[in-house]
Scaffold this motif. Structure first.
Motif, mmCIF file in Angstrom:
data_model
loop_
_atom_site.group_PDB
_atom_site.id
_atom_site.type_symbol
_atom_site.label_atom_id
_atom_site.label_comp_id
_atom_site.label_asym_id
_atom_site.label_seq_id
_atom_site.Cartn_x
_atom_site.Cartn_y
_atom_site.Cartn_z
ATOM 1 N N ASP A 1 38.211 -4.431 2.043
ATOM 2 C CA ASP A 1 37.733 -5.807 1.939
ATOM 3 C C ASP A 1 38.054 -6.563 3.221
ATOM 4 O OD1 ASP A 1 36.787 -5.461 -0.661
ATOM 5 O OD2 ASP A 1 38.726 -5.985 -1.531
ATOM 6 N N ILE B 1 38.711 -9.861 5.480
ATOM 7 C CA ILE B 1 39.298 -11.182 5.304
ATOM 8 C C ILE B 1 38.601 -12.123 6.276
ATOM 9 C CG2 ILE B 1 41.377 -12.583 5.600
ATOM 10 C CD1 ILE B 1 42.983 -10.107 4.758
ATOM 11 N N LYS C 1 38.157 -16.265 7.287
ATOM 12 C CA LYS C 1 38.672 -17.622 7.123
ATOM 13 C C LYS C 1 38.016 -18.516 8.161
ATOM 14 C CE LYS C 1 43.262 -16.208 5.551
ATOM 15 N NZ LYS C 1 44.698 -16.433 5.687
ATOM 16 N N CYS D 1 46.712 -10.882 9.022
ATOM 17 C CA CYS D 1 46.388 -10.471 7.651
ATOM 18 C C CYS D 1 47.404 -9.535 7.015
ATOM 19 C CB CYS D 1 45.002 -9.843 7.601
ATOM 20 S SG CYS D 1 44.887 -8.223 8.378
ATOM 21 N N CYS E 1 40.577 -8.219 9.523
ATOM 22 C CA CYS E 1 40.379 -9.663 9.742
ATOM 23 C C CYS E 1 39.747 -9.993 11.095
ATOM 24 C CB CYS E 1 41.690 -10.406 9.586
ATOM 25 S SG CYS E 1 42.892 -10.093 10.904
#
Length: 132
Positions: free
Chosen positions: A2, A4, A6, A50, A99
């Motif tokens: 997955d 990440i 932001k 992360c 990330c």
């Protein structure tokens, strides 16, 4: 795995200004100034952004370059490589594959068994010492 993702504001709130500059803006810390360039304590080096485990201390070596150097990543799918043509050079950038944080660069002048030198900014890493 997955990813990440932001916002820039969320990364700024989480990271120190220096960590943000390296991981999100691809800055480079000065050689021989980072917190891990001369650390050889057993443990795991994680992405500061992360927490993904990226490098093991048993792959770390003294390259004499002033940045933490490793001859391989903990797992090949945890880091991503991209061509970097900034500063009038052609290099291979290393990023956290979870990330997208800039970690540093990889060069083909490392020791056996891989012949690679992952030259990583200390500011892109956090260190988790091995449990005793």
């Amino acid at each position: 795995m997955d990813k990440i993702r932001k916002t820039e504001d969320a990364w700024r709130a989480q990271l120190t200004p220096q960590e943000f500059a390296v991981t999100r803006e691809k800055a480079t810390e000065r050689a021989f100034t980072g917190r891990y360039w001369d650390t050889f304590t057993p443990g795991i080096y994680r992405c500061v952004a992360c927490g993904t485990a990226l490098f093991a201390s048993d792959t770390k070596f003294d390259a004499g370059c002033g940045w933490p150097s490793y001859f391989e990543a903990l797992a090949p799918d945890l880091v991503r490589e991209e061509q970097d043509t900034t500063l009038g050079m052609v290099r291979t950038e290393v990023l956290c594959n979870v990330c997208d944080s800039h970690l540093g660069h990889v060069f083909p002048d490392g020791p056996p068994p891989t012949g690679l030198r992952y030259c990583i900014n200390s500011l892109a890493l956090s260190f988790e010492p091995e449990a005793k």
